[in-house]
Design a protein around this motif. Sequence first.
Motif, PDB file in Angstrom:
ATOM      1  N   ALA A 109      19.060  -3.699 -48.818  1.00 55.79           N
ATOM      2  CA  ALA A 109      18.665  -3.526 -50.213  1.00 55.79           C
ATOM      3  C   ALA A 109      17.147  -3.425 -50.372  1.00 55.79           C
ATOM      4  N   ALA A 110      16.419  -4.261 -49.630  1.00 55.95           N
ATOM      5  CA  ALA A 110      14.966  -4.321 -49.793  1.00 55.95           C
ATOM      6  C   ALA A 110      14.235  -3.208 -49.055  1.00 55.95           C
ATOM      7  N   CYS A 111      14.846  -2.696 -47.981  1.00 52.40           N
ATOM      8  CA  CYS A 111      14.160  -1.740 -47.107  1.00 52.40           C
ATOM      9  C   CYS A 111      15.072  -0.555 -46.786  1.00 52.40           C
ATOM     10  N   PRO A 112      15.261   0.348 -47.730  1.00 49.48           N
ATOM     11  CA  PRO A 112      16.154   1.491 -47.487  1.00 49.48           C
ATOM     12  C   PRO A 112      15.623   2.400 -46.377  1.00 49.48           C
ATOM     13  N   MET A 113      16.540   3.101 -45.720  1.00 55.07           N
ATOM     14  CA  MET A 113      16.112   4.095 -44.739  1.00 55.07           C
ATOM     15  C   MET A 113      15.336   5.191 -45.452  1.00 55.07           C
ATOM     16  N   ALA A 127      15.558 -14.108 -47.129  1.00 52.57           N
ATOM     17  CA  ALA A 127      16.860 -13.502 -46.823  1.00 52.57           C
ATOM     18  C   ALA A 127      16.696 -12.279 -45.928  1.00 52.57           C
ATOM     19  N   VAL A 128      15.674 -11.481 -46.205  1.00 56.04           N
ATOM     20  CA  VAL A 128      15.405 -10.315 -45.359  1.00 56.04           C
ATOM     21  C   VAL A 128      14.973 -10.767 -43.969  1.00 56.04           C
ATOM     22  N   LEU A 129      14.101 -11.752 -43.910  1.00 51.93           N
ATOM     23  CA  LEU A 129      13.640 -12.255 -42.613  1.00 51.93           C
ATOM     24  C   LEU A 129      14.787 -12.841 -41.798  1.00 51.93           C
ATOM     25  N   LYS A 130      15.731 -13.456 -42.459  1.00 51.49           N
ATOM     26  CA  LYS A 130      16.913 -13.987 -41.761  1.00 51.49           C
ATOM     27  C   LYS A 130      17.703 -12.850 -41.127  1.00 51.49           C
ATOM     28  N   ASP A 131      17.866 -11.753 -41.870  1.00 45.60           N
ATOM     29  CA  ASP A 131      18.561 -10.579 -41.322  1.00 45.60           C
ATOM     30  C   ASP A 131      17.808 -10.029 -40.115  1.00 45.60           C
ATOM     31  N   VAL A 132      16.493  -9.936 -40.234  1.00 45.12           N
ATOM     32  CA  VAL A 132      15.680  -9.403 -39.136  1.00 45.12           C
ATOM     33  C   VAL A 132      15.814 -10.274 -37.893  1.00 45.12           C
ATOM     34  N   ARG A 133      15.758 -11.580 -38.071  1.00 43.58           N
ATOM     35  CA  ARG A 133      15.879 -12.491 -36.919  1.00 43.58           C
ATOM     36  C   ARG A 133      17.234 -12.337 -36.238  1.00 43.58           C
ATOM     37  N   ARG A 134      18.275 -12.169 -37.030  1.00 40.74           N
ATOM     38  CA  ARG A 134      19.606 -11.986 -36.454  1.00 40.74           C
ATOM     39  C   ARG A 134      19.671 -10.678 -35.652  1.00 40.74           C
TER      40      ARG A 134
END
Length: 212
Positions: A109-113, A127-134
């Motif tokens: 949602a925050a960083c579309p292609m 929340a975005v950083l959590k996704d990135v870490r995963r």
Amino acid sequence: MKLLIGNKNYSSWSFRVWLTMKVKEIEFEEDLRPFDVENDYADFFEFSPTGKVPVLQHDGLTVVESLAILEYLAEQFPDKNLWPANPRSRSDARCISHEMHAGFMALRAACPMNMRRKHAAIAVDEAVLKDVRRIETIWSQCLDKSGGPFLFGDYSIADGMYAPIVNRLQIYELSNIDAVASYTQTMTSLTPWQDWDKAARDEPWVIDIDEV
């Protein structure tokens, strides 16, 4: 086979299937239908029961949803090895592909292609950083186990599913770990990736990507 796709600059789900078919040398006719945001994609319903792309048309069938299309292709072309041959690796590849299909909503949602976007960092929430870490963990573990250059050694559906994430992490400068840098180099060096990227940059359409 005909593959109906959306704008190459923005359509992450189209990119997943298109890239995989090109890398695996599965012949198809490309049919690009520009996003019609103003009319709420009304014309997409002419060929897609969901009103979304991509859509694969083959032998009288209409197959929708990127992962379903890729699974269909794996069945149609077993010699192309779209999934890893090793059962454990194949199970892992399916797990992370489905995790991609259903997850990472904050990042998406925050960083579309956006293939044309200049590389520049943005402020993102936890929340975005959590996704990135995963994602960093997934890629690091897969590359450590397989030895690379792709997530499971050879290119598979899992790489196709994560291809737009490569773009996101790169253009928004969201990760600086070695595994991400190495994998990004591998993916962006693919000739089909470069062909898609060039076509995306040459497109005349500019859309508010929050509406895509």
